[in-house]
Structures are given as C-alpha cells and as structure tokens.
Scaffold this motif. Structure first.
Motif, PDB file in Angstrom:
ATOM      1  N   PRO A 148       0.818  -1.226   0.000  1.00  0.00           N
ATOM      2  CA  PRO A 148       0.000   0.000   0.000  1.00  0.00           C
ATOM      3  C   PRO A 148       0.847   1.270   0.000  1.00  0.00           C
ATOM      4  N   LYS A 149       2.021   1.213   0.607  1.00  0.00           N
ATOM      5  CA  LYS A 149       2.892   2.390   0.636  1.00  0.00           C
ATOM      6  C   LYS A 149       3.462   2.679  -0.743  1.00  0.00           C
ATOM      7  N   LEU A 150       3.990   1.649  -1.382  1.00  0.00           N
ATOM      8  CA  LEU A 150       4.549   1.831  -2.719  1.00  0.00           C
ATOM      9  C   LEU A 150       3.460   2.158  -3.735  1.00  0.00           C
ATOM     10  N   ALA A 151       2.254   1.634  -3.528  1.00  0.00           N
ATOM     11  CA  ALA A 151       1.158   1.926  -4.452  1.00  0.00           C
ATOM     12  C   ALA A 151       0.880   3.426  -4.507  1.00  0.00           C
ATOM     13  N   ALA A 152       0.971   4.097  -3.378  1.00  0.00           N
ATOM     14  CA  ALA A 152       0.729   5.544  -3.357  1.00  0.00           C
ATOM     15  C   ALA A 152       1.727   6.266  -4.258  1.00  0.00           C
ATOM     16  N   LEU A 153       2.987   5.869  -4.190  1.00  0.00           N
ATOM     17  CA  LEU A 153       4.005   6.494  -5.026  1.00  0.00           C
ATOM     18  C   LEU A 153       3.814   6.120  -6.493  1.00  0.00           C
ATOM     19  N   LEU A 154       3.525   4.859  -6.778  1.00  0.00           N
ATOM     20  CA  LEU A 154       3.349   4.435  -8.165  1.00  0.00           C
ATOM     21  C   LEU A 154       2.175   5.144  -8.830  1.00  0.00           C
ATOM     22  N   HIS A 155       1.073   5.292  -8.129  1.00  0.00           N
ATOM     23  CA  HIS A 155      -0.077   5.989  -8.711  1.00  0.00           C
ATOM     24  C   HIS A 155       0.237   7.465  -8.935  1.00  0.00           C
ATOM     25  N   ALA A 156       0.963   8.070  -8.001  1.00  0.00           N
ATOM     26  CA  ALA A 156       1.323   9.478  -8.173  1.00  0.00           C
ATOM     27  C   ALA A 156       2.284   9.662  -9.345  1.00  0.00           C
ATOM     28  N   LEU A 157       3.210   8.731  -9.515  1.00  0.00           N
ATOM     29  CA  LEU A 157       4.121   8.794 -10.656  1.00  0.00           C
ATOM     30  C   LEU A 157       3.351   8.647 -11.969  1.00  0.00           C
ATOM     31  N   ALA A 158       2.358   7.768 -11.998  1.00  0.00           N
ATOM     32  CA  ALA A 158       1.578   7.550 -13.215  1.00  0.00           C
ATOM     33  C   ALA A 158       0.763   8.781 -13.591  1.00  0.00           C
ATOM     34  N   GLU A 159       0.394   9.577 -12.591  1.00  0.00           N
ATOM     35  CA  GLU A 159      -0.433  10.758 -12.831  1.00  0.00           C
ATOM     36  C   GLU A 159       0.388  12.006 -13.097  1.00  0.00           C
ATOM     37  N   ALA A 160       1.705  11.946 -12.918  1.00  0.00           N
ATOM     38  CA  ALA A 160       2.577  13.102 -13.096  1.00  0.00           C
ATOM     39  C   ALA A 160       3.221  13.077 -14.476  1.00  0.00           C
ATOM     40  N   PRO A 161       3.660  14.240 -14.980  1.00  0.00           N
ATOM     41  CA  PRO A 161       4.430  14.234 -16.228  1.00  0.00           C
ATOM     42  C   PRO A 161       5.651  13.337 -16.069  1.00  0.00           C
ATOM     43  N   PRO A 162       5.953  12.498 -17.040  1.00  0.00           N
ATOM     44  CA  PRO A 162       7.029  11.513 -16.876  1.00  0.00           C
ATOM     45  C   PRO A 162       8.412  12.150 -16.753  1.00  0.00           C
ATOM     46  N   PHE A 163       9.165  11.697 -15.759  1.00  0.00           N
ATOM     47  CA  PHE A 163      10.552  12.111 -15.606  1.00  0.00           C
ATOM     48  C   PHE A 163      11.433  10.937 -15.202  1.00  0.00           C
ATOM     49  N   CYS A 164      10.821   9.759 -14.989  1.00  0.00           N
ATOM     50  CA  CYS A 164      11.564   8.556 -14.651  1.00  0.00           C
ATOM     51  C   CYS A 164      10.741   7.351 -15.062  1.00  0.00           C
ATOM     52  N   THR A 165      11.378   6.195 -15.056  1.00  0.00           N
ATOM     53  CA  THR A 165      10.690   4.939 -15.346  1.00  0.00           C
ATOM     54  C   THR A 165      10.666   4.097 -14.077  1.00  0.00           C
ATOM     55  N   PRO A 166       9.486   3.942 -13.442  1.00  0.00           N
ATOM     56  CA  PRO A 166       9.424   3.108 -12.232  1.00  0.00           C
ATOM     57  C   PRO A 166       9.487   1.628 -12.569  1.00  0.00           C
ATOM     58  N   VAL A 167      10.286   0.896 -11.799  1.00  0.00           N
ATOM     59  CA  VAL A 167      10.446  -0.543 -11.958  1.00  0.00           C
ATOM     60  C   VAL A 167      10.183  -1.187 -10.598  1.00  0.00           C
ATOM     61  N   VAL A 168       9.196  -2.060 -10.512  1.00  0.00           N
ATOM     62  CA  VAL A 168       8.862  -2.718  -9.245  1.00  0.00           C
ATOM     63  C   VAL A 168       9.669  -4.009  -9.131  1.00  0.00           C
ATOM     64  N   VAL A 169      10.440  -4.096  -8.045  1.00  0.00           N
ATOM     65  CA  VAL A 169      11.275  -5.264  -7.773  1.00  0.00           C
ATOM     66  C   VAL A 169      10.689  -6.008  -6.575  1.00  0.00           C
ATOM     67  N   HIS A 170      10.293  -7.253  -6.772  1.00  0.00           N
ATOM     68  CA  HIS A 170       9.742  -8.071  -5.689  1.00  0.00           C
ATOM     69  C   HIS A 170      10.839  -8.998  -5.182  1.00  0.00           C
ATOM     70  N   THR A 171      11.229  -8.846  -3.915  1.00  0.00           N
ATOM     71  CA  THR A 171      12.306  -9.682  -3.387  1.00  0.00           C
ATOM     72  C   THR A 171      11.862 -11.117  -3.162  1.00  0.00           C
TER      73      THR A 171
END
Length: 379
Positions: free
Chosen positions: A16-39
């Motif tokens: 849930p914590k990372l989801a908040a950041l991922l959704h905000a990144l998706a809604e913002a003008p792109p400046f990076c490429t998020p990559v989700v790493v599952h350990t």
C-alpha cells in the motif's frame, strides 16, 4: 531515455505504501521509469500476489524469488540478489518502504553500490531496541539518501538525529493515500458469512513478542476469549500466527471467527464495518485512524504515537483487553482528530521531492551526484 527508479516490494505491508508512489508517478508528467522489484519475502497469493490487483498494480517487473529462513539468512540472500540485479541493471535511485528484512537488505545492497536510497516511512521509532522491525528501520534510515517521514514530528526527529534538511521531507502517510483510493471498492465487498456491520470487532496478531512463545500466545488467547464475551471477534490469521497455534497445540477461543489471510480490499472492508480493532500491527493503527475506528494496540509502545495523540488508538496490556473492549462498547471512543499531512497526497509530495533531486543535475548523473553528496554530507 528516462532514468529507472526501482521500487522494492518485499512483503505485504510494503505494497500500500509503494502503491501511493506508483499511482502518483503515473499521474505526473514523466521524468523517470518506475520498476517494481519483488524480493520474494512474501510470495504467495494470500500474502502478496492477491493484493496487487486490489491496489491497482500490475505484476512486479522483476522477481528475485528470495524467501524463507531466519532474519540473517533472508537478509543476506536478499542483499546478494539485489546486488546482482543492480550490477547488471543500475537504477538512478532505489525506493524502499517500511521495516521488513527485505527493506533493510535492499537498502544496504544499493548503498554498497553507491546507489541512492529513498526510505518511504522513515523516522518511525517505538523505543524497543530488541524488536526486529525497530532494528531494521533505524538501520535503513542510517544509510538512506532521502527520508520521507509521515509527519512533521517524525521529520524533526530525523533532523535531530543528524540527517541534513535537504534529505528529510515530511510527505504524509502513504497508507492513507491507498485507503482513500480503495475504500469505495472495499465497502462494496461482502463480509464473511455470519458477520454484520457494527456487530463484531476485528483482530490481528503477528508480532514475535506476542505469538512466538507458548506463554505469550496462550495469555493472548485467554484475553481474546474474555473480550469475545462482549463482542464477537473476526480474526484474519497471519500464516506466522497460524503456524504457532499448530506448533503449540493451541486453539482459537469461543466467540472468535478464524479467517484466512484476506486481500487488501476484503481486509479494508472488514475494518470499515467493524466496531473496533485489536491489533499489534503498525499499518492497522494507521488504517483505523483513516476509518475513525477505535484501535486497541496490544503492545507496550508504538512507532506511530501520532495516532495516540489523535485519539484513535490506545495502548492496551494483554490483561486489559477485556476492559478496553467494554469501554469502547460503552462509548469511551472519541472521534479521531485530524493529523496534518495525512490527507491522501503523500504520493504527490514524494514525486515532487524526486523531481527536485533527479532534475537538478541531469538524469544520467543523478546516481553519481547523490552518492557523492551522501558520502560527504546530506545534500
């Protein structure tokens, strides 16, 4: 080409914590490429996979498959897997969340390679130096480049510990972002058969201090049984706790409905319709505040004292659980007071901080610049 930012998800509480950041990144003008790493620390559907769709997330981009074993073994093997990944595919920044073993492993592996680390949910302290999560969160904060605190008091603590003002940012509580986004769908979920809105309490228990010894778990079960005489309790059981019950030959008391681990929406729906929650979980303390749900925390301290100050949470000794439940049912449960920055905009603030830091010297030089700054003094 946009720089990659790797977001490390080790266990269910991270999502849930990372989801908040991922959704905000998706809604913002792109400046990076998020990559989700599952350990891989949590890896089955009940504890991880089933939560992804509930949170509006896809499958992880990278799965390391590291699970099982004790604290040292899991941490060491996860460090090695993360290092191998980042030596082959170097990100501009690694984001870690919370305080599980996979979080610590990823933070250490990244910093050993000179990769900047942002700690989402930085600065939490309960004062119990023997608690595994307390050890992890302090160690992660010590090596992080950016520290995202859930409130101003926590940010001030980090500054007092010696972190530079450019590194520390009070962004708010990412858990609240996810609760607000998911709550309409969660309220539409059917409750388990036999439960009616307002007619039960929710229960969660998984901390080692509470469940890892027969004496401690036995005392808790006795207290839970007494409390259930006043209000039926619904207990979605963590696999760790289920294993200990079986190992110790203990059983759930009368008046308690044992449930399997629930997905994010089902669990949030269970909380939303409950009369109260008794828990030893940090995240549940935050969710209870968001739902204006009386929370009884079965621990001697909490790393989320702001919930105590807001009136939504109270620390309850095991022997006092029955009295605390009775008090809530008698009306001793004030409405939760507002907490500044817990407004559903933590993701937006984290994105703003990332944009400031990544955009300053050009994406290609970001990792080197941040690592150099961290070695001398926080930027």
């Amino acid at each position: 080409m946009l720089p990659e930012i790797h977001l490390v998800a080790a266990a269910r509480p991270n999502l849930p914590k990372l989801a908040a950041l991922l959704h905000a990144l998706a809604e913002a003008p792109p400046f990076c490429t998020p990559v989700v790493v599952h350990t891989g620390q949590h890896h089955d559907a009940a504890m991880f996979g089933g939560h992804l769709a509930d949170l509006g997330l896809g499958a992880p981009d990278v799965s390391l498959g590291v699970s099982g074993g004790g604290h040292a073994g899991l941490t060491g093997r996860t460090m090695m897997a993360c290092a191998a990944l980042w030596e082959a595919r170097r990100p501009a920044l690694v984001v870690v969340a919370g305080d599980v073993d996979g979080t610590l492993a990823a933070a250490l592996a990244a910093r050993k390679l000179g990769i900047p680390v942002a700690h989402l949910e930085a600065g939490l302290r309960c004062g119990d130096h023997d608690m595994p999560e307390e050890i992890n969160r302090r160690a992660v904060d010590a090596v992080s480049t950016l520290l995202w605190a859930p409130d101003e008091a926590t940010a001030a603590r980090l500054l007092a510990e010696g972190h530079g003002p450019g590194a520390v940012r009070a962004v708010g509580n990412a858990m609240i972002d996810s609760v607000r986004r998911a709550l309409p769908a969660a309220r539409g979920r059917a409750l388990p058969e036999g439960l009616a809105p307002g007619g039960y309490g929710a229960l969660t228990l998984h901390r080692p201090a509470n469940v890892d010894s027969p004496a401690a778990l036995g005392a808790l079960l006795e207290a839970v049984g007494r409390a259930a005489r006043h209000l039926p309790l619904a207990w979605p059981m963590h696999p760790r706790t289920a294993g200990r019950l079986s190992e110790f030959g203990l059983s759930v008391p009368e008046g308690v409905m044992r449930l399997p681990p629930l997905g994010y929406l089902d669990f949030l729906g269970l909380l939303a319709c409950a009369r109260l929650v008794a828990t030893d979980s940090g995240g549940v303390q935050e969710e209870a505040w968001a739902l204006d749900l009386p929370c009884l925390t079965l621990r001697p301290s909490t790393e989320r004292p702001v919930t105590l100050e807001a009136g939504s949470n109270r620390l309850v000794p095991v022997a006092g659980l029955e009295a605390a439940v009775a008090a809530v049912l008698a009306g001793d449960a004030p409405q939760a007071r507002p907490i500044p920055l817990w407004d559903g905009k933590a993701g937006t603030r984290m994105v703003a901080h990332l944009r400031e830091r990544l955009g300053a010297g050009g994406a290609a030089d970001a990792s080197h610049a941040w690592a150099s700054a961290q070695q001398g003094c926080a930027a």
